[in-house]
Design an enzyme around this catalytic site. Structure first.
Site, PDB file in Angstrom:
ATOM      1  N   SER A 234      -9.528  -0.242   7.343  1.00 32.10           N
ATOM      2  CA  SER A 234      -8.980  -0.006   6.005  1.00 32.10           C
ATOM      3  C   SER A 234      -8.359  -1.232   5.351  1.00 32.10           C
ATOM      4  CB  SER A 234      -7.940   1.116   6.052  1.00 32.10           C
ATOM      5  OG  SER A 234      -8.558   2.346   6.325  1.00 32.10           O
TER       6      SER A 234
ATOM      7  N   LYS B 115       0.835  -1.201   0.000  1.00 31.38           N
ATOM      8  CA  LYS B 115       0.000   0.000   0.000  1.00 31.38           C
ATOM      9  C   LYS B 115       0.868   1.249   0.000  1.00 31.38           C
ATOM     10  CE  LYS B 115      -3.751   2.219   2.652  1.00 31.38           C
ATOM     11  NZ  LYS B 115      -4.535   2.190   3.908  1.00 31.38           N
TER      12      LYS B 115
ATOM     13  N   SER C 283      -9.395   1.931   3.087  1.00 33.20           N
ATOM     14  CA  SER C 283      -8.572   2.674   2.138  1.00 33.20           C
ATOM     15  C   SER C 283      -7.487   1.840   1.458  1.00 33.20           C
ATOM     16  CB  SER C 283      -7.897   3.861   2.854  1.00 33.20           C
ATOM     17  OG  SER C 283      -7.022   3.424   3.883  1.00 33.20           O
TER      18      SER C 283
END
Length: 624
Positions: free
Chosen positions: A313, A213, A289
């Site tokens: 997330s 990420k 996210s």
């Protein structure tokens, strides 16, 4: 304050709150009062909020209408604040069928210990509906293919690059990655291929593709946090500690995955780098996210990826994309080299196609913490689950708060109920009905906390940057985030203390808490969101409904796919564990995976990187 006046809640002392199933405590549904906005409307709203006097007034109206004032801002809470979700070692809890990890072992040694813990069936059986020809290849599958000479890391890397190129074409436009470097990936793959040819792979991770990420430092890439500017004010100079651990095992780091800008949303819609599309239906959101990390695993591009979980997330996109999402206990893994957006609620997590792969990555990153990380002495010894012994684990009690569990769509509720019933019937485990008070209060207290910490982290930078480089939804969020004052933050931490007490009481009678992962499945990705982002707090509240304890209280949690809705979109079931009980949590997740493996259907977009030695993306399993 005139019509902003509210009657604040007066919280009774925690000792007087009844947690029994017969409790008269009221369950409060999230009554969100905020219209969905995108396109021109979100721009106008952002401009209004950025007006110094008018904007501040509108924000306070929003906080009042959404019960932040009543339940947090002006509430009367007698407990003292708890500022970090630190936990002492659970000395009185004996985990069943675990392997004690050798202290001071290297990442590669821990990976080998994790492989020892895999069941023999797990090593040869991948998740998927075998009748349909769908198969999720595991880390062990890749390792065996490399060792046998069936394929090489270099061949897989080339297929990966072809697949990423295809996924970026207009007919798909998946927006999986913010950045990747083909030359760097191929160089890593060549080095791994040479090690395999010499018969000296570092570990079973040698040559396995792992995505990261874009909130985690991974060289040679900048860390953007999903923005157009963060990498200019915070220069990455070395790998994050957890990335170093993966690299030391021979993993091929394939780039930085797309994410919701600064982690400020749950949809995965990023106006700068594109909306991450759900591999099960490219017209649906992926969740956020850690959007790209979940989507690349779901689409078969990588068996595993790293995410960061500050408010679900990791688990939200994992559930919406039909993969495993695992968040360890707060403090279990290093946060060095991760953007400091929210200090007390966020931490790294794992996205994987199977529980076995989640265990291997957890083994890699969960070793001794760097000396510069605070309070390493609080972290107890790591244990791994002996997955071959799942059937011998007895007397597991799963706490279920019915009113909360049922606060989801009919399809989510029925699918999760069915999976829970099968789990208890097959293994002889039992559910324990409980009351878990003040769920909505906890959600709002967590929101005040994560918003305050994010605003504080970004304040020095937001004072200097050009706001035209910031997404419209983030501009709105920033105005709300910066509005919280010291009493609101302190009251939120008092509510955190209350919730810590409630959860500790639940864990005296149960091993885990069980919930649906999200209250809804992935919803449509609408065209008006692509350039501006989106404000959809109603769907957002449904997505985070079962997430908050994992972050606000620092508890470990894992989600497993247990079915699909009528439209074929994945549904997840979540286990929330007591502190430091990762081994038990993964063991229960493995048991659930075993009985629900047939529910894992082939995504609309899926790349089978081990199926053929040669071929184009379409030939070996692209958009089908």
């Amino acid at each position: 304050m005139g019509f902003l006046d509210v009657k604040p809640k007066i919280y009774k002392p925690v000792a007087e709150v009844n947690l029994s199933p017969q409790s008269d405590e009221t369950y409060s549904h999230a009554d969100v009062k905020a219209p969905r906005m995108a396109g021109l409307f979100i721009k106008i709203f952002a401009w209004v909020l950025e007006l110094r006097i008018v904007g501040a007034f509108v924000v306070e109206i929003l906080k009042r209408n959404n019960r932040v004032h009543k339940l947090v801002s002006f509430a009367e809470v007698s407990e003292s604040p708890l500022f970090t979700p630190s936990h002492a070692s659970e000395e009185d809890y004996e985990e069943q069928q675990v392997h004690n990890v050798k202290h001071g072992s290297s990442p590669a040694e821990r990976v080998q210990e994790a492989v020892y813990c895999l069941s023999k069936d797990a090593e040869i059986t991948a998740i998927g509906d075998q009748d349909s020809g769908f198969r999720r290849w595991t880390i062990m599958d890749y390792s065996r293919a490399y060792i046998s000479g069936e394929t090489t890391p270099l061949s897989v890397a080339k297929r990966f690059l072809a697949a990423v190129k295809e996924s970026s074409e207009p007919h798909l436009n998946m927006s999986f990655f913010i950045s990747y470097d083909a030359e760097d990936i191929l160089e890593q793959a060549k080095e791994s291929t040479i090690r395999h040819e010499r018969g000296t792979p570092i570990s079973v991770l040698d040559g396995v593709l792992v995505a990261v990420k874009d909130e985690i430092d991974c060289m040679p890439y900048p860390t953007t946090g999903g923005t157009k500017w963060f990498h200019k004010v915070k220069i990455s100079t070395e790998d994050a500690y957890i990335v170093k651990q993966l690299r030391s095992c021979g993993a091929i780091l394939v780039g930085k995955t797309n994410m919701h800008e600064i982690g400020a949303g749950t949809s995965g819609i990023n106006p700068h780098y594109g909306a991450v599309r759900n591999p099960y239906n490219i017209d649906k959101i992926s969740g956020g996210s850690s959007s790209g990390s979940a989507a690349v695993v779901s689409a078969g591009l990588c068996p595993v990826a790293l995410g960061v979980d500050g408010g679900g997330s990791v688990r939200i996109p994992a559930s919406l994309c039909g993969v495993v999402g695992f968040k360890p206990t707060f403090g279990r893994v290093s946060h060095t080299g991760i953007l400091p957006l929210n200090w007390t609620v966020g931490m790294a997590g794992v996205l994987a196609g199977t529980v076995e792969d989640a265990l291997i990555i957890y083994a890699t990153i969960s070793g001794d913490l760097p000396l510069r990380q605070p309070s390493p002495s609080l972290v107890p010894a790591t244990k791994f689950p002996l997955l071959a012994s799942t059937n011998s684990i007895a007397n597991i009690k799963l706490a279920k708060y019915g009113k909360w569990f049922n606060d989801s769509t009919d399809e989510v509720r029925s699918s999760c109920e069915h999976a829970l019933d099968m789990l208890c019937k097959h293994y002889g485990w039992t559910t324990v009905e409980v009351t878990l008070p003040e769920i909505e209060e906890m959600r709002l207290a967590h929101y005040v906390t994560i918003a305050s910490e994010c605003a504080s982290s970004l304040a020095p930078h937001f004072a200097k940057i050009d706001f035209s480089n910031v997404g419209w939804d983030v501009r709105v969020a920033h105005q709300v985030y910066r509005s919280f004052h010291s009493k609101e933050y302190l009251n939120a931490q008092k509510i955190r203390n209350r919730q810590m007490h409630f959860h500790k009481e639940i864990f005296k009678i149960a091993d885990v808490i069980v919930t649906p992962t999200t209250g809804v499945t992935a919803y449509p990705l609408q065209r008006d969101t692509l350039n501006t982002g989106e404000l959809d707090y109603i769907n957002g509240a449904a997505l985070v409904r079962f997430m908050i304890a994992g972050n606000f209280l620092g508890l470990p949690a894992v989600t497993i796919m247990v079915g699909c809705d009528k439209g074929g979109m994945p549904i997840g079931l979540q286990f929330i564990g007591r502190p430091w009980s990762e081994a038990t949590l993964l063991h229960l997740a493995y048991g659930l995976q075993a009985i629900c493996s047939k529910s894992s259907k082939r995504p609309m977009v899926f790349y089978d990187l081990l199926k053929k030695e040669e071929g184009t993306a379409d030939q070996w399993g692209g958009n089908k």
